[in-house]
Motif scaffolding. Structure first.
Motif, mmCIF file in Angstrom:
data_model
loop_
_atom_site.group_PDB
_atom_site.id
_atom_site.type_symbol
_atom_site.label_atom_id
_atom_site.label_comp_id
_atom_site.label_asym_id
_atom_site.label_seq_id
_atom_site.Cartn_x
_atom_site.Cartn_y
_atom_site.Cartn_z
ATOM 1 N N LEU A 116 60.336 17.918 27.375
ATOM 2 C CA LEU A 116 61.091 18.932 26.639
ATOM 3 C C LEU A 116 60.098 19.781 25.859
ATOM 4 O O LEU A 116 58.972 19.352 25.594
ATOM 5 N N PHE A 117 60.526 20.998 25.484
ATOM 6 C CA PHE A 117 59.644 21.875 24.715
ATOM 7 C C PHE A 117 59.821 21.569 23.228
ATOM 8 O O PHE A 117 60.860 21.888 22.649
ATOM 9 N N PRO A 118 58.825 20.960 22.592
ATOM 10 C CA PRO A 118 59.013 20.447 21.228
ATOM 11 C C PRO A 118 59.213 21.542 20.184
ATOM 12 O O PRO A 118 59.744 21.280 19.122
ATOM 13 N N HIS A 119 58.778 22.774 20.501
ATOM 14 C CA HIS A 119 58.886 23.843 19.500
ATOM 15 C C HIS A 119 60.235 24.545 19.558
ATOM 16 O O HIS A 119 60.481 25.457 18.777
ATOM 17 N N GLN A 145 53.809 20.183 29.734
ATOM 18 C CA GLN A 145 54.523 21.380 29.300
ATOM 19 C C GLN A 145 54.366 22.502 30.318
ATOM 20 O O GLN A 145 55.318 23.211 30.614
ATOM 21 N N ILE A 157 55.824 29.012 26.243
ATOM 22 C CA ILE A 157 55.842 27.566 26.024
ATOM 23 C C ILE A 157 54.529 27.034 25.450
ATOM 24 O O ILE A 157 54.532 26.299 24.466
ATOM 25 N N GLN A 209 53.136 26.594 20.860
ATOM 26 C CA GLN A 209 52.738 25.256 20.404
ATOM 27 C C GLN A 209 51.279 25.241 19.978
ATOM 28 O O GLN A 209 50.905 24.627 18.968
ATOM 29 N N HIS A 247 56.421 13.230 15.580
ATOM 30 C CA HIS A 247 56.840 12.996 16.962
ATOM 31 C C HIS A 247 57.356 11.591 17.161
ATOM 32 O O HIS A 247 56.816 10.666 16.634
#
Ligand code: ATP
Ligand code: MG
Lengths: 240, 239
Positions: A88-91, B137, B155, B159, B239
């Motif tokens: 999943l895209f954490p941001h 990602q 994406i 980050q 996390h």
């Protein structure tokens, strides 16, 4: 729907896939099993060209996707993929995770994409998580969101690479349940898994990959009760 | 006893002279403004250059497309040259060579020069930030149908930038100090104005000490703010 012709993949001198001929038909559920390092993931990742094959051809819906002239990005929109590590895209929030691709790839307007995402979330009972971020979810929730994220592109086929292997045991069930539902709705699926129960129940066909080739393939009941290949017999005796 | 008092009185006078008459304090404030403006815009330009250079380098390292690989090598060259030559020399070259016309705005020249300089350092920071993002990602983005650049933009970079925000803040702090060499190209920054006041009062040390104190305060305060930001960010992603 997907046809592979003498599909080969080598990493340097290491030949992982040595020529795989497969025809995955519309609506078919194919489960891939095999020992660790046998090339199951590599096979699956070749199907949407996350790994570039070093030989052979892959045809998807009548198009040779290994031909450089065809736009693989367009093709991938029709092939959903679910990873062992969720990715999943954490941001981004859950909702944004699901709507990013449909919106940015101009498949949907923002409104339509949001509506569809909420509909999908409702379906898996996670609509109250729409504004949550991935790090606030359990593993099982993450993986179900990842599945839904892929579904939001309305793919014609779903590729699963060990979708339950990174989960705590008590969360495996909810993910398999969602996959079972998808299967019942007629989704074409290719699933790499160690969940033999799932394979037995859902698969139309099970492939045993070993030594870079498909050593044996059959419909599940014969596959599990009358394995012919000695390597498969040995493998099944270990995992069953 | 008397002589000590006299000394103190002298010191007081020279600082008084360096600050009060002819509203000299305004010169420090205006100089500081220019220092901060140059630093801010230079770091923004540096981020733009740095992101572009980093993305080209990362792409060049992965692709087979010849032109991108060549561009990647070009970026390597840029980084090597900028990091391998003194800032002051770069500043003088850019000022005299590129902005030849006399009525060019020295603030603009300073900003561009420090931006170009900063870009090389920021590029390495950004590249490390990109490489620190999990490779899954990129795969997830590609599997949804995004091309490489779209995945990078939507994406990976958000980050990466979030991870390197503290390092970028640090780059700004470094620039606040480094821009003092801009005084050699007639930019009226804090250092230059302090020197100017010193030339008026025939007493160079007090204004320079004042300038030093201002730099110190700014740098320390910014450093503290950065620490707070860093802690906030760290709390954001458990996390
Ligand atoms: N990017 C890569 N570079 C080099 N070798 C690789 C790479 N990816 C996979 N391999 C090698 O290819 C072989 C097959 O890997 P693959 O991941 O397909 O196996 P697998 O059947 O999915 O195994 P597992 O059950 O452990 O997931 C392994 O020997 C692995 O080391
Ligand atoms: Mg695998």
């Amino acid at each position: 729907m997907i046809v592979t012709k003498q599909l080969k993949k080598a990493f340097g001198n290491h030949e992982v896939l040595k020529g795989i001929d497969q025809h995955i038909k519309q609506g078919e559920k194919v489960v891939v099993i095999g020992p660790s390092g046998s090339g199951k993931s590599t096979f699956l990742r070749c199907l949407n060209l996350l790994e570039e094959p070093t030989g052979g051809e892959i045809w998807f819906e009548g198009v040779n996707i290994t031909d450089q002239h065809n736009d693989i990005n367009k093709m991938r929109q029709k092939m959903g993929m679910v990873f062992q590590q969720f990715n999943l895209f954490p941001h981004l929030s859950v909702l944004e995770n699901i709507t990013l691709a449909p919106i940015k790839l101009k498949k949907n307007t923002r409104e339509a994409a949001n509506e569809r995402a909420m509909e999908l979330l409702r379906r898996i009972g996670l609509e109250e998580k729409a504004t949550a971020f991935p790090n606030q979810l359990s593993g099982g929730q993450k993986q179900r969101i990842a599945i839904v994220r892929a579904l939001a592109m309305d793919p014609d086929v779903m590729l699963f690479d060990e979708p339950t292997s990174a989960l705590d045991p008590e969360m495996v069930g909810e993910v398999l349940e969602l996959m079972r539902e998808l299967a019942n709705e007629g989704m074409t699926m290719v699933v790499v898994t160690h969940e033999m129960g799932f394979a037995r129940e859902v698969a139309n066909r099970v492939l045993f990959i070993d030594d870079g080739i498909v050593k044996e393939e059959n419909e599940p009941s014969d596959f599990f009760s009358h394995p012919k290949d000695p390597r498969l017999q040995e493998f099944l005796s270990k995992v069953l | 006893m008397n002589t000590i008092l006299e000394k103190l009185q002298n010191i007081y006078d020279s600082f008084y002279n360096a600050i009060v008459p002819e509203q000299r304090y305004l010169a420090y404030i205006n100089g500081l403004k220019i220092t901060l403006i140059i630093s801010l815009f230079a770091v923004l330009l540096g981020v733009v250059i740095g992101v572009i250079v980093a993305v080209i380098k990362v792409c060049g390292a992965h692709t087979k497309v010849l032109i991108v690989r060549l561009l990647g090598k070009l970026c390597d060259l840029y980084i090597t040259v900028i990091r391998g030559t003194p800032l002051m020399v770069q500043l003088l070259i850019i000022y005299n060579l590129i902005f030849t016309s006399r009525d060019t705005n020295p603030i603009l020249v300073g900003t561009v020069c420090f931006g170009i300089n900063s870009g090389a350092y920021v590029a390495e920071i950004v590249r490390a930030g990109i490489n620190a993002v999990d490779s899954g990602q990129m795969e997830a983005g590609r599997s949804l149908g995004f091309n490489w650049l779209q995945t990078m933009w939507y994406i990976i970079l958000p980050q990466a930038i979030k991870n390197i925000l503290p390092a970028l803040g640090n780059e700004f702090i470094v620039l606040v100090k480094e821009t003092s060499v801009a005084s050699v190209i007639a930019v009226n920054d804090l250092t230059k104005n302090a020197q100017y006041i010193g030339s008026r009062t025939w007493d160079l040390i007090p204004p320079l000490l004042i300038a030093a104190a201002i730099y110190l305060v700014i740098v320390v305060v910014l450093g503290r703010l950065l620490n707070i930001l860093e802690r906030r960010l760290a709390k954001g992603d458990r996390h």
